[in-house]
Design a protein around this motif. Structure first.
Motif, mmCIF file in Angstrom:
data_model
loop_
_atom_site.group_PDB
_atom_site.id
_atom_site.type_symbol
_atom_site.label_atom_id
_atom_site.label_comp_id
_atom_site.label_asym_id
_atom_site.label_seq_id
_atom_site.Cartn_x
_atom_site.Cartn_y
_atom_site.Cartn_z
ATOM 1 N N HIS A 1 45.397 36.780 38.581
ATOM 2 C CA HIS A 1 43.999 35.440 39.298
ATOM 3 C C HIS A 1 44.566 35.562 40.609
ATOM 4 O O HIS A 1 44.489 35.512 42.174
ATOM 5 N N ALA A 2 46.199 34.821 40.460
ATOM 6 C CA ALA A 2 46.758 34.301 41.744
ATOM 7 C C ALA A 2 47.373 35.378 43.332
ATOM 8 O O ALA A 2 47.115 35.295 43.774
ATOM 9 N N PHE B 1 45.805 33.906 34.705
ATOM 10 C CA PHE B 1 46.535 33.725 36.303
ATOM 11 C C PHE B 1 47.335 34.728 36.562
ATOM 12 O O PHE B 1 47.758 34.308 37.930
ATOM 13 N N LYS C 1 37.624 33.901 36.892
ATOM 14 C CA LYS C 1 37.101 32.181 36.838
ATOM 15 C C LYS C 1 36.625 32.413 35.150
ATOM 16 O O LYS C 1 36.520 31.650 34.591
ATOM 17 N N TRP D 1 45.501 23.942 34.908
ATOM 18 C CA TRP D 1 45.579 25.265 35.823
ATOM 19 C C TRP D 1 44.543 26.521 35.480
ATOM 20 O O TRP D 1 44.112 26.637 37.502
ATOM 21 N N ARG D 2 43.162 26.723 34.936
ATOM 22 C CA ARG D 2 42.297 27.157 34.829
ATOM 23 C C ARG D 2 41.347 26.142 35.852
ATOM 24 O O ARG D 2 40.817 26.385 36.791
ATOM 25 N N PHE E 1 42.312 27.053 38.994
ATOM 26 C CA PHE E 1 41.582 28.482 39.822
ATOM 27 C C PHE E 1 39.838 27.404 40.020
ATOM 28 O O PHE E 1 39.659 28.776 41.229
ATOM 29 N N ASN F 1 44.665 26.978 43.161
ATOM 30 C CA ASN F 1 45.668 27.027 42.496
ATOM 31 C C ASN F 1 47.168 27.173 43.725
ATOM 32 O O ASN F 1 47.453 27.468 44.261
ATOM 33 N N SER G 1 37.708 37.334 41.632
ATOM 34 C CA SER G 1 38.430 35.899 41.828
ATOM 35 C C SER G 1 37.606 34.915 40.846
ATOM 36 O O SER G 1 37.910 34.784 39.887
ATOM 37 N N ASP H 1 39.223 26.933 43.041
ATOM 38 C CA ASP H 1 40.253 27.911 44.275
ATOM 39 C C ASP H 1 41.309 26.787 44.707
ATOM 40 O O ASP H 1 41.787 26.648 45.996
#
Ligand code: HEM
Length: 149
Positions: free
Chosen positions: A37-38, A34, A51, A110-111, A114, A119, A47, A117
Motif C-alpha cells: 500500500h505504501a 502496508f 484500504k 497505521w491503518r 492509510f 501514511n 490504494s 491518506d
C-alpha cells in the motif's frame, strides 16, 4: 479438576489455538499489505482496494480473533492446576502477548493513517516491523511447549 472442567479443558485449548492462529495470520498479513500500500499512489484504485482489504482484515478477522484468544486463554488460566504461576515461562509468555497487543494497536493506528491518506512510513519500515510478530510467535510457542524456565 472437576469432571466437567477435565472434559472442557482440551476443547478450550483447541479453540485457544485456533483463535491465536487467526490472530497471528492477521498480525503477519496486515503489515505485508502496508508494504504494498505504501507504494500505491494516493487516490489510485489500487490504494482504495488496499484500504478495503485492511479494514476488513482488522475488523472482521483480527478483532474477533484477539478477543477469542484472550477469552479462551483466560479460561484456561482460570482452571485450577493448569498454570503453575511460580514458573517463569508463564510471565515471559504473558509479556510477549502484551507486546503483540501493543503491536495490534500500532497496526490499527497505521491503518487509520492509510485510510485518511496520511501514511508516514516507508515500505522498508513495514518490511522490518513485519518480522516482529514472527519472532514473538516463535518465542511464545517455544515457551509454552518447551517450558525452558
Ligand atoms: C491473554 C492471552 C493468553 C492467555 C491468558 C493464555 C493462556 C494460556 C493457557 C493457560 C494455556 C494452557 C497451558 C497448559 O495447558 O499447560 C495456553 C496454551 C497455549 N497458548 Fe496461550 N494464552 C494467551 C495468548 C496466547 C497467544 C497470543 C499465543 C500464540 C501466539 C498462545 C499460544 C498458546 C499455545 C500454542 C498453547 C498450547 C500449549 C500446549 O499445548 O500445552 N497463547 N495459553
Amino acid at each position: 479438576m472437576s469432571a466437567w472442567l477435565a472434559y472442557a479443558y482440551p476443547w478450550i485449548k483447541a479453540f485457544h489455538i485456533v483463535a491465536m492462529v487467526a490472530w497471528m495470520a492477521g498480525l503477519l498479513y496486515l503489515p505485508r499489505l502496508f508494504v504494498y500500500h505504501a507504494a500505491a499512489p494516493v487516490g489510485s484504485a489500487l490504494s482504495e482496494t488496499f484500504k478495503a482489504m485492511e479494514r476488513r482484515l482488522l475488523r472482521g478477522i483480527m478483532l474477533p480473533a484477539v478477543v477469542m484468544t484472550v477469552v479462551f486463554g483466560g479460561l484456561l488460566a482460570s482452571i485450577p492446576g493448569v498454570v503453575d504461576w511460580h514458573q517463569g515461562w508463564v510471565w515471559a509468555k504473558l509479556a510477549l502477548v502484551a507486546g503483540l497487543g501493543l503491536f495490534h494497536g500500532l497496526l490499527a493506528r497505521w491503518r487509520g493513517d492509510f485510510a485518511g491518506d496520511r501514511n508516514r512510513h516507508t515500505q522498508r519500515f513495514y518490511r522490518l516491523v513485519n518480522e516482529l510478530p514472527m519472532v514473538a510467535l516463535i518465542a511464545i510457542v517455544v515457551l509454552v511447549v518447551v517450558k525452558p524456565f
